[in-house]
Enzyme design. Structure first.
Site, PDB file in Angstrom:
ATOM      1  N   SER A 260       0.817  -1.209   0.000  1.00 22.98           N
ATOM      2  CA  SER A 260       0.000   0.000   0.000  1.00 22.98           C
ATOM      3  C   SER A 260       0.858   1.270   0.000  1.00 22.98           C
ATOM      4  O   SER A 260       1.719   1.406  -0.851  1.00 22.98           O
ATOM      5  CB  SER A 260      -0.947  -0.059   1.195  1.00 22.98           C
ATOM      6  OG  SER A 260      -2.102   0.655   0.908  1.00 22.98           O
ATOM      7  N   HIS A 402      -7.867  -5.438  -0.264  1.00 20.33           N
ATOM      8  CA  HIS A 402      -6.606  -4.760   0.012  1.00 20.33           C
ATOM      9  C   HIS A 402      -5.976  -5.377   1.261  1.00 20.33           C
ATOM     10  O   HIS A 402      -6.491  -5.201   2.372  1.00 20.33           O
ATOM     11  CB  HIS A 402      -6.966  -3.292   0.269  1.00 20.33           C
ATOM     12  CG  HIS A 402      -5.803  -2.376   0.375  1.00 20.33           C
ATOM     13  ND1 HIS A 402      -5.062  -2.006  -0.718  1.00 20.33           N
ATOM     14  CD2 HIS A 402      -5.269  -1.723   1.432  1.00 20.33           C
ATOM     15  CE1 HIS A 402      -4.113  -1.168  -0.338  1.00 20.33           C
ATOM     16  NE2 HIS A 402      -4.215  -0.981   0.969  1.00 20.33           N
TER      17      HIS A 402
HETATM   18  C1  GCU Z   1      -5.342   4.810   1.798  1.00 22.24           C
HETATM   19  C2  GCU Z   1      -4.751   5.575   0.654  1.00 22.24           C
HETATM   20  C3  GCU Z   1      -3.954   4.667  -0.283  1.00 22.24           C
HETATM   21  C4  GCU Z   1      -2.949   3.859   0.511  1.00 22.24           C
HETATM   22  C5  GCU Z   1      -3.652   3.150   1.641  1.00 22.24           C
HETATM   23  C6  GCU Z   1      -2.716   2.418   2.592  1.00 22.24           C
HETATM   24  O1  GCU Z   1      -6.339   3.957   1.326  1.00 22.24           O
HETATM   25  O2  GCU Z   1      -5.783   6.225  -0.026  1.00 22.24           O
HETATM   26  O3  GCU Z   1      -3.262   5.441  -1.251  1.00 22.24           O
HETATM   27  O4  GCU Z   1      -2.285   2.972  -0.334  1.00 22.24           O
HETATM   28  O5  GCU Z   1      -4.336   4.078   2.446  1.00 22.24           O
HETATM   29  O6  GCU Z   1      -1.546   2.724   2.685  1.00 22.24           O
HETATM   30  O7  GCU Z   1      -3.204   1.525   3.292  1.00 22.24           O
END
Ligand code: GCU
Length: 421
Positions: A260, A402
């Protein structure tokens, strides 16, 4: 009385207006392929010579316009082995904790590394360096691991009280780290908490590493200077400096992993520093592997509004103006060539634009082909879930949300075996 009523109504009207406009700043994300704008990606050179000549200019564009350059200024580091224990993790591993103290004329900043190696192994062995979100103690419950005392994001489920971890925070993220698999397949695992380098909230850059590099009178990074992602990437390279000196570690087999926002960080660090022998970016999305020009899921404007501290100030110029960006994320992946890179998506992680992550990897494949025209099997079409394509550029789509799962780790290790063994 009447005046007071008018005053109160006006007050609420203003409040409601402010609420609406704060909402209005964040456009709703597009999840419809038919509404993806037509776009032309910045072209990639067609000869190896041209590519190698353009590489440093491309890095400079990512520095100036996206992540921000590391502020100039000298620093030194002091390394201390702070703890060593054999037979931890139920007798499966040896543990070493290392503090890398960053020192400039303006102050000091400690980065605490946890290094786990298979029990009794002396190395030199390959290592996976992964950044963690909640402190080194969060990746396993073993109390041999020091509890971080740094600022941490609020999370009651994770036992974080007053922005500090507690004993209840041990192992809260263990499900995301397949430590047994990693060690049993002959890899060491090194990790550090990204908040050691810069706590992840927008404080105007008064904490973390940024102030250590301010010039006289400077109170914030300049428009082309580092945001937090760039700072985390810089810290990762300081950890790499250490790992290359550790006798247990094979200095040519250091792989970098991030999920992420830390996947964005891993790609940026890997693009800049050729000492990372492989890079794994999981669900890295906007500002990571996903093409900005697709504007699918999270966009440049959305990310710059929700996380104003992640990128450099210049990046905000491209809010809703992605086509004006001098670069796009396929070039970031290409900067890792010819070193192996693994881009991974999750089918339900539409916020991170799985297709955009794949397309960027596919485009970057052109540069990998310049190094070796026969070695890159990356497909034309996005492969179905759980059909990994492994090569110099690897890609898989995991079904689900995710996250980082055991499925991902099994594939990461296959990928590393392919390139390191
Ligand atoms: C949020 C953000 C993302 C990121 C994520 C994370 O969702 O919008 O860009 O990748 O956090 O780091 O868990």
């Amino acid at each position: 009385m009447k005046n007071a009523n008018i005053f109160i109504s006006a007050f609420f009207l203003v409040l409601f207006g402010a609420f609406l406009s704060s909402r209005a700043q964040l456009p709703t994300a597009n999840y419809d392929e038919n509404r993806v704008p037509e776009y032309i990606l910045p072209a990639l050179p067609t000869t190896l010579k041209e590519w190698e000549n353009s590489r440093s200019g491309l890095i400079a564009q990512f520095e100036n316009e996206v992540y921000g350059r590391v502020a100039e200024g000298s620093f030194r580091t002091e390394v201390t082995i702070t703890r060593q224990r054999n037979g931890v993790l139920a007798g499966k591993a040896d543990l070493k904790e290392i503090r890398v103290q960053i020192i400039t004329s303006r102050g000091e900043l400690p980065i605490d590394i946890l290094l786990l190696t298979p029990l009794g192994s002396t190395g030199p062995m390959p290592v996976i360096l992964g950044l963690n979100f909640y402190g080194n103690h969060s990746i396993h419950r073993d109390t041999a691991i020091s509890l971080s005392d740094r600022w941490m994001r609020r999370n009651e489920d994770y036992g974080i009280e007053n922005n500090k971890a507690t004993e209840a925070s041990r192992g809260v993220r263990a499900y995301r780290w397949a430590i047994d698999k990693i060690l049993s397949r002959g890899y060491a695992l090194a990790t550090f908490y990204y908040g050691d380098v810069d706590p992840d909230f927008h404080d105007g850059f008064s904490n973390g590493v940024h102030p250590l590099f301010y010039q006289e009178g400077q109170i914030a990074p300049r428009p082309d200077e580092w945001g937090s992602v760039s700072a985390w990437a810089w810290g990762t390279r300081r950890v790499l400096d250490y790992l290359q000196t550790d006798p247990q570690i094979h200095e040519g087999k250091i792989a970098l992993f991030g999920h992420s926002r830390l996947g964005k960080t891993a790609l940026w660090a890997g693009a800049q520093d050729k000492r990372f022998a492989a890079v794994i970016a999981n669900n890295s999305g906007c500002g990571g592997a996903a093409l900005s020009r697709r504007k699918f899921g999270e966009t440049v404007q959305i990310i710059n509004t929700s996380f104003p501290h992640w990128f450099c100030t210049n990046f905000k110029k491209y809010n809703e103006r992605e086509s004006q960006l001098p670069v796009d994320q396929h070039q970031l992946i290409a900067l890792i060539a010819p070193r192996p890179v693994y881009i991974t998506s999750a089918s339900e992680d539409l916020w991170a634009d799985p297709k955009g992550e794949f397309l960027a990897a596919r485009e970057a494949g052109r540069v990998y082909s310049l190094y070796n025209s026969t070695s890159n099997p990356l497909l034309e079409k996005i492969p179905p879930s759980h059909t990994p394509v492994l090569g110099p550029i690897s890609y898989h789509m995991r079904s689900g949300k995710h996250d980082v799962t055991d499925y991902d780790w099994d594939r990461f290790l296959d990928f590393l075996d392919l390139h390191f063994k």
